[in-house]
Design a protein around this motif. Structure first.
Motif: not given
Length: 269
Positions: A150-157, A196-199
Motif C-alpha cells: 500500500l504505497h504511492l509510487p513517486i517519480s523523479s520526473e 503511466v510510464k513513471e508510476t
C-alpha cells in the motif's frame, strides 16, 4: 562522512550497536512528529501498534497502519512522519542478519512477531541469553511475513514530483487531468502517458492511492470517516466509503479492525 543518527525518537547512533537486531519503542505526543530524510547502515522495520506512520523513500510513499510494518533496507534514504499519539516500534537489523527484501515493502506482522518486538523493546533489565534467543526467533520469523503493498509510487520526473507534492499538501484538490496538464505545460494525453510510464498507474488510480494512504493514516489516528471524507474532497461519506471498499475490500471501520485483529493480513495489492 555520515553523521551519527540523532533525533528525538532515538538518542543514540543505531549503527554503533553491535547486536544483530535492536528494538526501540516510540510513543509520540499529542502533536505529530517528523524526522527529516536520513539513512543508516542498518535496515529498519517500522511497526505501528497505534496511530500511523508515513515513510518516504526516493521511489515512493509508504503507509504503516496499526499492526503492520514497512521494511526499509539499510543505507536507503528515508523520512518518517508519525501521527499524534502514535505508538511505534523501530527494529534496526544488521545487513545480512535476516533474509529480507532489498527494496522497501510492506510486511504483515503476525501476533508472535509483534510480541517479540514489544518484548525486546520494553525489557526492564539486561538478560543477554534471553535477548539472544528472542532476537534469533525474531530474525527467523520476519522473513516469513507476507509482502503486501500500500504505497504511492513517486517519480523523479520533475513535473510529476510537482503534482505529487501539491496533492500531498492538499489531497482534496479535485483538479482534472487536463487542468494539471496545463499547470505543468503538457497536453492532457502527454501527461496521462507520463504518469503511466513513471508510476505504472493511471492518473486517477495514482491519486486514489494517495487518498487511501492519507485516509488510513488519519483514520488510524482517530479521525472520523466523515472528517476524512471531507478532508479528501469527497462529495459525500457514501462516495468515500464506496471508493475505500472497492479498493481494499472492506469499508473503513471493518478494514482497520481486520488489520488490528489479523496482524496486517488485510492488505491487498
Amino acid at each position: 562522512m555520515r553523521q551519527p543518527l540523532r533525533y528525538p525518537w532515538v538518542n543514540f547512533d543505531v549503527d554503533e550497536v553491535a547486536a544483530p537486531a535492536i528494538a526501540v519503542r516510540v510513543d509520540v505526543t499529542e502533536t505529530k512528529a517528523e524526522v527529516a530524510a536520513h539513512w543508516h547502515r542498518k535496515g529498519q522495520l517500522v511497526v505501528a501498534l497505534g496511530g500511523g506512520v508515513t515513510c518516504r523513500v526516493p521511489s515512493g510513499l509508504w503507509m504503516v497502519p496499526p499492526h503492520c510494518g514497512v521494511w526499509i533496507p539499510g543505507s536507503m534514504e528515508h523520512s518518517n512522519i508519525a501521527t499524534a499519539n502514535a505508538r511505534i516500534f523501530f527494529v534496526y537489523i544488521e545487513p545480512g542478519a535476516a533474509d529480507l527484501p532489498d527494496r522497501c515493502c510492506t510486511l504483515s506482522i503476525s501476533p508472535l512477531l509483534r510480541e517479540l518486538i514489544i518484548e525486546l523493546a520494553d525489557r526492564v533489565e539486561e538478560d543477554e541469553a534471553r535477548d539472544e534467543l528472542l532476537t534469533t526467533i525474531l530474525l527467523s520469523e520476519l522473513p516469513r511475513m507476507p509482502v503486501q503493498q500500500l504505497h504511492l509510487p513517486i517519480s523523479s520526473e520533475p513535473r510529476l514530483q510537482r503534482i505529487a507534492e501539491a496533492l500531498a499538501q492538499d489531497p482534496a484538490d479535485r483538479s482534472t487531468l487536463a487542468e494539471w496538464a496545463s499547470r505543468v505545460a503538457l497536453s492532457e494525453s502527454s501527461l496521462a502517458r507520463l504518469v503511466v510510464k513513471e508510476t505504472g498507474l493511471s492518473f486517477g488510480r495514482w491519486r486514489q492511492q494517495l487518498h487511501l494512504i492519507v485516509a488510513i493514516r488519519e483514520l488510524a489516528a482517530g479521525a472520523s470517516v466523515q472528517q476524512v471524507s471531507g478532508d479528501l474532497g469527497y462529495g459525500s461519506v457514501t462516495a468515500f466509503i464506496t471508493m475505500f471498499k472497492k479498493a481494499l475490500g472492506k469499508p473503513p471501520a471493518k478494514y482497520l479492525a481486520s488489520v488490528a485483529h489479523n496482524g496486517g493480513s488485510a492488505f491487498v495489492a
